[in-house]
Design an enzyme around this catalytic site. Structure first.
Site, PDB file in Angstrom:
ATOM      1  CD  GLU A   1      -2.762  -1.803   0.247  1.00 52.83           C
ATOM      2  OE1 GLU A   1      -2.889  -1.017  -0.844  1.00 52.83           O
ATOM      3  OE2 GLU A   1      -2.572  -3.089   0.113  1.00 52.83           O
ATOM      4  N   GLY A   2       2.339   1.493  -0.218  1.00 57.17           N
ATOM      5  CA  GLY A   2       3.305   2.226  -0.692  1.00 57.17           C
ATOM      6  C   GLY A   2       4.298   1.958   0.249  1.00 57.17           C
TER       7      GLY A   2
END
Length: 600
Positions: A440-441
């Site tokens: 998610e980054g």
């Protein structure tokens, strides 16, 4: 491996004593979220997590998932536990009544998700990802898509995934190649390969709804040419039942460091039938609904692994006998003292405790903002909550996962050599937690989002949303002797936070690398300041409870002692981060690329 116990006392402390959730629900019109209802939900959620899914945590790690041409099989007991989860109505709790949901606040769902993640993170990812799919379809899907897919996801009959990343591109989604060819009937044929797809294939639900980024034939290059599609594993029949198999398959399972109980898949789309969500070439914007849901969910993972580390480490530290206390024997009748008497063990335990309880306050505060963004009475309230949540999401995702991983490592260290042995569960906790800083980054991506997009691109307006909260707290408590030292420090930090932001912005006008060079240290600095605010507020509440008289004196004294530890031992880390921020980008960028490996 220690038995998991849901931390209900601290969850209730944060929800009711610190953040006033009951008044918050009443103000937003959540009439069914009465104290009795909320308490019953928390109790039942704790029971399910402790008794049903926690015992499967080690099973999932040892067995993992099994791939075959027919599909993926999850570890023993996972499917049966999911059936119980669905029967209990848990998937529908916080979703819209018109599509089969119970309409309860999303922040209440966060408390249940916290316990699920602590009990068994790998299992919790299967239903957890479905919430992002539900939110995306609810916000951007048309009514037919909501009736066909959203209702089944809310009931838990089907689960969802997020399909973004491809073998040649990670975070840079502008490079993706998956294509979607329009068909005469309004559908699309989706072709491409996606990797790292959590819960992409499994045997726990009747269908899997993939939310997929792809390009239309005439799409512009880069991120402006991405569209979003629903691609189900099985095509639904007109009556909503499962129909023929779609052209999407799991090509293989990734062999991973941790979260073995969750199927992380390579997904192949071979002319699979898909349906456009939202507008053409606006898919990345639509996907941010899913990504922001997942980012807060990943922040929760940091909290989950920190709590697991604490539960294991504190139990072991009280029982393990080794050496005598430096100030003399504490239990002379025994051959040695328990290791909890040693200062360094206490340093590790208090570090875990400070991160666990401080991060819980941060995440629950963010969940309140999510409630307001959805159900606020005015557009102004909803917009303000959106800005605040936008600021806090990258901080929570990155800071909480980094400190959660640190806490998991401390959990191993408290056990010493036994922490490295699988039977105690601490090494699994480290392996499972490591992914949280990546998906998610990564921390670096979250830091660029925070400093570049959320703060500098708004000329600091989003930062002011939270610094005003700190300012008001400090003004209200400037004469509060119980926390005066914390308030004085917060006043300095609040000003320094704003001044440092301005300096980075001025430097970036001359050299854009200054933003990238400062970003991670800036994010971690921001996280420590956020927790300083929450620990000051926790100390305020604890001091008031003790002054008023309470039969839980030890609980509130521990809050005050942990707050002191945080300010004395953890908060000084901001000095190192500030020094790194102000050192500039030259010490990173001046070395020639070829000089990195001159020792070979």
């Amino acid at each position: 491996m220690p038995d998991y116990k849901a931390p209900l006392r601290d969850i209730r402390f944060v929800r009711e004593e610190l953040l006033g959730f009951q008044a918050h629900y009443e103000q937003l019109g959540y009439e069914e979220a009465t104290p009795d209802m909320v308490d019953a939900i928390l109790e039942e959620g704790a029971k399910f997590c402790e008794q049903v899914i926690a015992p499967l945590n080690r099973v999932g790690d040892m067995e993992g998932c099994k791939w075959s041409a027919e599909g993926v099989t999850t570890p023993t007991g996972f499917k049966e536990a999911y059936n119980q989860y669905v029967e209990g109505g848990w998937p529908s709790m916080t979703h819209e009544p018109q599509y089969g949901g119970q309409g309860l606040p999303s922040s209440l769902g966060m408390s249940i998700s916290e316990m699920v993640g602590q009990a068994n993170w790998s299992w919790g990812m299967y239903p957890g990802l479905s919430h992002g799919a539900m939110n995306t379809i609810y916000v951007h899907g048309d009514e037919q898509q909501k009736q066909t897919y959203l209702t089944k996801l809310i009931s838990g009959e089907w689960t969802g995934t997020m399909c973004l990343t491809e073998p040649h591109c990670g975070t840079d989604l502008g490079l993706l190649r998956t294509k979607a060819e329009p068909q005469a009937d309004g559908s699309y044929k989706v072709t491409g390969t996606k990797i790292f797809i959590s819960a992409g294939e499994h045997d726990m639900a009747g269908n899997i709804v993939h939310i997929v980024l792809a390009r239309l034939p005439d799409a512009p290059k880069g991120t402006k040419g991405i569209s979003l599609f629903i691609v189900p594993k099985f095509l639904p029949n007109a009556d909503g039942s499962v129909g023929e198999r779609n052209g999407v398959n799991c090509g293989s399972l990734e062999h991973k460091m941790g979260i073995h109980g969750n199927a992380t898949c390579v997904m192949n789309f071979d002319g699979a039938t898909g349906y456009l969500i939202g507008e053409p070439n606006k898919g990345l914007n639509a996907m941010f609904v899913f990504m922001n849901t997942a980012r807060l969910g990943t922040a929760l993972q940091g909290l989950a692994h920190s709590e697991v580390a604490f539960q294991g480490a504190i139990a072991y530290a009280k029982e393990r006998l080794q050496m005598r206390a430096l100030t003399g024997p504490k239990e002379p009748e025994k051959p040695a003292d328990p290791i909890i008497v040693h200062p360094d063990v206490r340093r590790m335990l208090l570090t875990i405790k400070a991160f666990t309880e401080g991060n819980r306050a941060l995440l629950y505060y963010a969940s309140q903002q999510a409630d307001i963004m959805i159900a606020g009475k005015t557009e102004e309230e909803r917009a303000a909550a959106d800005v605040m949540l936008g600021l806090l999401t990258p901080i929570a995702k990155a800071f909480m996962t980094e400190t959660g991983f640190e806490a998991a490592n401390h959990g191993v260290q408290v056990f010493g050599g036994h922490g490295y042995i699988a039977e105690h569960g601490m090494e699994q906790n480290v392996r499972d937690s490591r992914i949280s800083c990546l998906y998610e980054g990564t921390t670096g991506i979250q830091a660029l989002d925070l400093l570049g997009r959320k703060i500098l691109m708004t000329q600091g307006e989003s930062l002011k949303a939270f610094t005003k909260v700190i300012h008001k707290f400090c003004k209200a408590n400037e004469e509060n002797d119980a926390i005066k030292g914390y308030v004085d420090e917060l006043v300095k930090l609040n000003k320094e936070w704003a001044d440092t932001t301005m300096k980075i912005g001025m430097g970036a006008m001359k050299n854009r690398d200054e933003v990238g060079a400062a970003a991670v240290d800036y994010l971690m600095y921001s996280g420590y300041v956020c927790l300083a605010y929450f620990w000051a507020d926790i100390a305020r509440v604890a001091a008031e409870k003790l002054a008023a008289g309470t039969n839980e004196e030890s609980f509130y004294k521990a809050k005050l002692q942990t707050a002191r530890f945080y300010y004395d031992r953890i908060l000084p880390r901001t000095r190192a981060h500030l020094a790194a921020i102000t050192s500039g980008s030259d010490n990173l960028m001046e070395m020639d690329v070829d000089n990195f490996a001159l020792s070979y």
